[in-house]
Design a protein around this motif. Structure first.
Motif, short mmCIF file in Angstrom:
data_model
loop_
_atom_site.label_atom_id
_atom_site.label_comp_id
_atom_site.label_asym_id
_atom_site.label_seq_id
_atom_site.Cartn_x
_atom_site.Cartn_y
_atom_site.Cartn_z
N GLY A 67 -44.99 -2.41 15.96
CA GLY A 67 -44.16 -3.01 17.01
C GLY A 67 -44.84 -3.07 18.37
N VAL A 68 -46.00 -2.41 18.53
CA VAL A 68 -46.75 -2.53 19.78
C VAL A 68 -47.44 -3.89 19.76
CG1 VAL A 68 -48.63 -1.60 21.18
CG2 VAL A 68 -47.08 -0.03 19.98
N ASP A 69 -47.21 -4.69 20.79
CA ASP A 69 -47.74 -6.05 20.84
C ASP A 69 -48.98 -6.15 21.72
OD1 ASP A 69 -45.63 -7.07 19.26
OD2 ASP A 69 -44.32 -7.19 21.01
N ASN A 70 -49.61 -7.32 21.65
CA ASN A 70 -50.74 -7.68 22.50
C ASN A 70 -51.95 -6.79 22.31
OD1 ASN A 70 -49.22 -9.80 23.64
ND2 ASN A 70 -48.25 -8.33 25.03
N VAL A 71 -52.19 -6.36 21.07
CA VAL A 71 -53.36 -5.55 20.74
C VAL A 71 -54.06 -6.20 19.56
CG1 VAL A 71 -54.18 -3.32 19.92
CG2 VAL A 71 -52.30 -3.41 21.56
N ASP A 72 -55.38 -6.30 19.65
CA ASP A 72 -56.20 -6.73 18.54
C ASP A 72 -56.55 -5.46 17.77
OD1 ASP A 72 -57.93 -8.01 16.79
OD2 ASP A 72 -59.58 -8.09 18.24
N TRP A 73 -55.81 -5.18 16.70
CA TRP A 73 -55.91 -3.91 15.99
C TRP A 73 -57.19 -3.81 15.16
CZ3 TRP A 73 -52.77 -0.58 17.89
CH2 TRP A 73 -51.50 -0.95 18.34
N VAL A 74 -57.75 -2.63 15.14
CA VAL A 74 -58.84 -2.31 14.22
C VAL A 74 -58.19 -2.16 12.84
CG1 VAL A 74 -60.47 -0.49 13.56
CG2 VAL A 74 -60.26 -1.16 15.96
N PRO A 75 -58.80 -2.68 11.78
CA PRO A 75 -58.20 -2.50 10.45
C PRO A 75 -58.00 -1.02 10.12
CG PRO A 75 -60.05 -4.04 10.36
CD PRO A 75 -60.04 -3.44 11.73
N ARG A 76 -56.86 -0.70 9.61
CA ARG A 76 -56.53 0.70 9.32
C ARG A 76 -57.57 1.36 8.41
NH1 ARG A 76 -50.99 3.47 7.07
NH2 ARG A 76 -52.04 5.16 6.02
N ASN A 77 -58.12 0.62 7.46
CA ASN A 77 -59.10 1.22 6.55
C ASN A 77 -60.43 1.54 7.25
OD1 ASN A 77 -60.11 -1.37 6.80
ND2 ASN A 77 -60.31 -1.73 4.62
N SER A 78 -60.52 1.22 8.53
CA SER A 78 -61.71 1.55 9.32
C SER A 78 -61.45 2.70 10.31
CB SER A 78 -62.20 0.33 10.10
OG SER A 78 -62.59 -0.69 9.21
N TRP A 79 -60.23 3.22 10.36
CA TRP A 79 -59.91 4.30 11.29
C TRP A 79 -60.67 5.57 10.92
CZ3 TRP A 79 -53.84 4.10 11.82
CH2 TRP A 79 -53.48 2.95 12.54
N HIS A 80 -61.31 6.15 11.90
CA HIS A 80 -62.08 7.38 11.72
C HIS A 80 -62.33 8.02 13.09
CE1 HIS A 80 -65.11 4.41 12.79
NE2 HIS A 80 -65.74 5.42 13.36
N ILE A 81 -62.69 9.28 13.07
CA ILE A 81 -63.12 9.98 14.28
C ILE A 81 -64.64 10.09 14.20
CG2 ILE A 81 -63.05 12.15 15.56
CD1 ILE A 81 -60.30 12.64 14.12
N THR A 82 -65.33 9.48 15.14
CA THR A 82 -66.79 9.56 15.14
C THR A 82 -67.22 10.94 15.61
OG1 THR A 82 -67.00 7.20 15.59
CG2 THR A 82 -68.93 8.57 16.06
N LEU A 83 -68.06 11.58 14.82
CA LEU A 83 -68.58 12.91 15.15
C LEU A 83 -69.97 12.79 15.76
CD1 LEU A 83 -67.40 14.68 11.90
CD2 LEU A 83 -66.30 14.74 14.16
N GLY A 84 -70.78 11.88 15.27
CA GLY A 84 -72.12 11.67 15.80
C GLY A 84 -72.56 10.25 15.50
N TYR A 85 -73.17 9.59 16.48
CA TYR A 85 -73.66 8.22 16.30
C TYR A 85 -75.18 8.25 16.38
CZ TYR A 85 -74.63 3.31 16.94
OH TYR A 85 -75.12 2.05 16.78
N TYR A 86 -75.86 7.63 15.41
CA TYR A 86 -77.31 7.74 15.31
C TYR A 86 -78.05 6.42 15.46
CZ TYR A 86 -75.16 11.83 13.38
OH TYR A 86 -74.34 12.90 13.21
N GLY A 87 -77.34 5.31 15.57
CA GLY A 87 -77.99 4.02 15.74
C GLY A 87 -78.66 3.55 14.46
N GLU A 88 -79.60 2.63 14.63
CA GLU A 88 -80.33 2.08 13.49
C GLU A 88 -81.27 3.16 12.94
OE1 GLU A 88 -80.17 -0.92 12.00
OE2 GLU A 88 -78.61 -1.64 13.34
N GLU A 89 -81.04 3.52 11.69
CA GLU A 89 -81.83 4.60 11.13
C GLU A 89 -81.85 4.52 9.61
OE1 GLU A 89 -81.44 9.26 11.48
OE2 GLU A 89 -81.75 8.27 13.40
#
Length: 151
Positions: free
Chosen positions: A23-45
């Motif tokens: 019901g929250v409007d005016n948001v371009d939602w991230v697909p639910r199957n992509s929801w996660h908490i990032t712990l560490g980002y390593y870039g191209e590797e």
């Protein structure tokens, strides 16, 4: 391939959040199957290099208990915060963070749009598994490795 470690909330936690966001409007939602908490980002590797590093860094860590909390934003990126119930979450983040130029701000990205004023306190859960994810395209992730805290 861009690599990062993440914790994926269990379905009941995602259900709880999705019900609040419904019901929250005016948001371009991230697909639910992509929801996660990032712990560490390593870039191209190369995954063959990163997998042993993640396993080594996580060795001996305790499974943290967390919950999702109030909404926030980085510009137009909307996210839910992460509240640590115990200190083991900070230890996990410190062990897996790679990019030292950015302070770690644990969150779960939910969408893009105007600032969302959404007080929230989600159910607690214990992170039992860390996943190393690879991404070639936005919100399309491949599990490269799984590490359970009991392993």
């Amino acid at each position: 391939m861009r690599l990062f470690t993440a914790a994926v909330p269990p379905p009941e936690v995602l259900d709880h959040l999705a019900a609040v966001l419904d019901g929250v409007d005016n948001v371009d939602w991230v697909p639910r199957n992509s929801w996660h908490i990032t712990l560490g980002y390593y870039g191209e590797e190369d995954p063959e290099t990163r997998v042993p590093w993640v396993r080594s860094q996580a060795k001996g860590l305790v499974a943290p208990t967390v919950s999702l909390s109030d909404a926030g934003n980085f510009g137009k990126t909307l996210w839910m915060g992460v509240s640590a119930v115990d200190s083991s979450f900070a230890a996990l983040g410190a062990a897996l963070e790679w990019n030292a130029h950015r302070p770690w701000h644990p969150h779960l990205t939910i969408g893009h749009g105007e600032v969302l004023d959404l007080p929230y306190s989600g159910p607690q859960w214990t992170i039992e598994e860390i996943v190393l994810l690879g991404a070639d395209r936005r919100y399309e992730y491949t599990v490269v490795d799984r590490l359970r805290f009991a392993d």
